[in-house]
Scaffold this active site. Structure first.
Site, PDB file in Angstrom:
ATOM      1  N   HIS A 153      30.534  34.098   3.722  1.00 11.53           N
ATOM      2  CA  HIS A 153      31.844  34.710   3.966  1.00 11.53           C
ATOM      3  C   HIS A 153      32.189  34.677   5.452  1.00 11.53           C
ATOM      4  O   HIS A 153      31.307  34.561   6.309  1.00 11.53           O
ATOM      5  CB  HIS A 153      31.841  36.150   3.456  1.00 11.53           C
ATOM      6  CG  HIS A 153      30.777  36.984   4.107  1.00 11.53           C
ATOM      7  ND1 HIS A 153      30.880  37.461   5.399  1.00 11.53           N
ATOM      8  CD2 HIS A 153      29.560  37.361   3.664  1.00 11.53           C
ATOM      9  CE1 HIS A 153      29.795  38.119   5.709  1.00 11.53           C
ATOM     10  NE2 HIS A 153      28.955  38.071   4.681  1.00 11.53           N
ATOM     11  N   GLY A 154      33.473  34.834   5.748  1.00 10.55           N
ATOM     12  CA  GLY A 154      33.919  34.848   7.141  1.00 10.55           C
ATOM     13  C   GLY A 154      33.627  36.180   7.818  1.00 10.55           C
ATOM     14  O   GLY A 154      32.971  37.061   7.238  1.00 10.55           O
TER      15      GLY A 154
END
Ligand SMILES: *[C@@H]1O[C@H](CO)[C@@H](O)[C@H](O)[C@H]1NC(C)=O
Ligand SMILES: *[C@@H]1O[C@H](CO)[C@@H](O)[C@H](O)[C@H]1NC(C)=O
Length: 491
Positions: free
Chosen positions: A89-90
């Site tokens: 994920h970012g």
């Protein structure tokens, strides 16, 4: 007849107009890469799993026009026919636990302020007082969620991958994208942001619809695959819930390197050293990293370390973070990596299927598979494959010897880190074995094979090398707890 891309908009975008406008403006912003980097601090290289993606991909900060292309990537007679990507994920908010600890430290500094009336005896800038007055902008609801910068990480990654592999991310293939995700919000949202980035690739200027309105739908949740560690009884018992499994992490927290930092920070903040501990120091360090990654600003919390010897303090705190990853996700215990066998096998099942389909001259049914997970998903898998393995284990006592270690989580799994398998079909290759080749990319750089340092492998050779994992690693067996030996009279 041309098949309509199934991932296109089904319903009207009108209700989402406001959101669309907001997204558009953020697209406009993100296309202009910041040339300067005002938030960067001398501590940035030591943020471990809280490192910004752009800090490991210097080309991104430079803001070059065309995406950087690794010169080792195959081209010419070999065509990419399938891509399987594991994507962390970012950028995210701190977890509720981290926010709680930050409040504790903040409270400590505020108490200190009222005790001595807030007056600075030296007249020089009192960092402790400044931090006590600093508004804590972190709230409980944020709990590890993806931030706007994290969505941007994903959209930009999507745009770069789409231009790196145009035939795979073709408009025609768009409807055949397969997205799988961990159930955590930050991962589901990362998948959605990635899709919106791709939308932008095909329809520049047109606001992306909600992913629920894309016919391929939102990413499908599969925790058995993306959070395998939650489903492995042996891992949970022997490592996750085992108070002594992270012995070296705890020992390092009270060791001489950390004590040294505690003393220095206590002096800087003018608090009794006994009021501080390694966890509180670490949360100040993380806050410096979060303020940089989320807001792009240099936080006053960085000053806690910057005053003297920032590099030395950063290296020690980086080691503390790496020690935990090593014992919990890496080579520390065999079960850490063995629990990811299913994910590894899943990747090869996709590749096998694509090879079969090509051999029968059929179209590849899933040319692009995108799987959204965690640093905790990627590290065990990379360990299973033999990457970033040091000769000696990382311990509480060999900090100096490990200064040049390979196992550096900041280089391996920053936010938005990605491990990509690319299957190539090489038309003109005569021996059948040579017709299918594989390259791996880590964070968009070709990852040489752990065992040969080659940048490309025949698919058969790769499978052969990992034969043991592919054939003899069954989650049900690996993750089974050793049974108590009660019945010795078994026939
Ligand atoms: C906990 O970890 C220690 C150190 O690895 C190990 O010796 C012990 O057997 C583990 N306990 C359990 C219940 O698995
Ligand atoms: C189980 O018990 C038998 C008989 O006492 C013994 O020979 C064997 O080594 C034990 N196995 C394990 C794994 O402890």
């Amino acid at each position: 007849m041309l098949r309509a891309p199934r991932c296109l908009l089904r319903t009207s975008v009108a209700p989402a107009a406001a959101l669309a406008a907001a997204l558009l403006s953020s697209f406009a912003r993100c296309s202009l890469l910041e040339p300067r980097d005002p938030g960067a601090s001398s501590l940035s290289p030591y943020f471990g799993t809280k490192t910004r993606y752009e800090d490991v991909s210097p080309g991104l900060l430079a803001g070059t026009e065309a995406p950087w292309r690794d010169p080792e990537l195959l081209e010419g007679t070999c065509t990419p026919v399938q891509l399987v990507a594991l994507i962390r994920h970012g950028t995210r908010y701190p977890t509720a636990k981290q926010i709680r600890k930050l409040r504790q430290l903040h409270g400590l500094l505020q108490a200190r302020g009222s005790r001595d009336g807030g007056a600075s005896s030296t007249g020089s800038r009192d960092l402790g007082a400044a931090l006590a007055d600093w508004p804590l902008w972190y709230a409980d609801w944020m709990d590890g969620q993806l931030v706007e910068k994290g969505r941007q990480d994903m959209r930009q990654l999507a745009l770069r991958l789409a231009s790196l592999f145009p035939t795979l991310f073709s408009l025609e293939n768009y409807g055949r994208l397969r997205l799988i995700t961990s159930s955590k919000h930050r991962c589901v949202d990362s998948g959605a942001a990635f899709l919106q980035g791709l939308w932008q690739h095909y329809h520049p200027g047109l606001p992306p619809p909600d992913v629920a309105d894309m016919e391929c739908g939102p990413p499908r949740v599969n925790d058995k695959l993306m959070r395998f560690f939650d489903h492995c009884e042996k891992f949970l018992t022997e490592v996750e819930r085992n108070a002594t499994a992270l012995y070296h992490v705890e020992a390092f927290k009270t060791g001489p390197e950390m004590q040294n930092i505690l003393k220095k920070v206590a002096a800087t903040l003018q608090v009794p050293v006994n009021d501080l501990n390694a966890d509180l120091i670490q949360v100040a360090f993380f806050t410096c990293s979060f303020d940089l990654a989320i807001k792009g600003v240099k936080s006053p919390w960085c000053d806690v370390f910057d005053i003297d010897d920032a590099k030395k303090k950063g290296e020690v705190l980086e080691y503390l973070n790496d020690l935990k990853q090593y014992w919990k996700r890496g080579y520390g215990y065999t079960i850490n990596s063995r629990s990811s066998c299913t994910l590894f096998q899943d990747i090869f099942q996709h590749l096998d299927k694509a090879v079969e389909q090509k051999q029968r001259s059929q179209p590849v049914s899933s040319p692009v598979i995108l799987q959204f997970g965690h640093a905790e998903t990627l590290l065990p898998l990379l360990s299973l494959m033999g990457y970033f393995k040091d000769k000696e284990p990382l311990t509480a006592y060999n900090y100096k010897e490990q200064m040049h270690r390979k196992f550096r989580s900041g280089h391996i799994v920053p936010y938005a880190s990605n491990l990509i398998f690319v299957l190539y079909h090489c038309e003109n290759a005569k021996p059948p074995k040579e017709q299918f080749q594989v390259q791996m990319l880590l964070n968009e750089k070709v990852l040489p094979l752990a065992y040969s340092q080659e940048t490309v492998s025949f698919y058969e050779d790769l499978k052969n090398h990992y034969k043991d994992i592919l054939q003899s690693c069954q989650t049900s067996e690996e993750c089974e707890l050793a049974k108590a030996n009660s019945t010795s009279d078994e026939l």
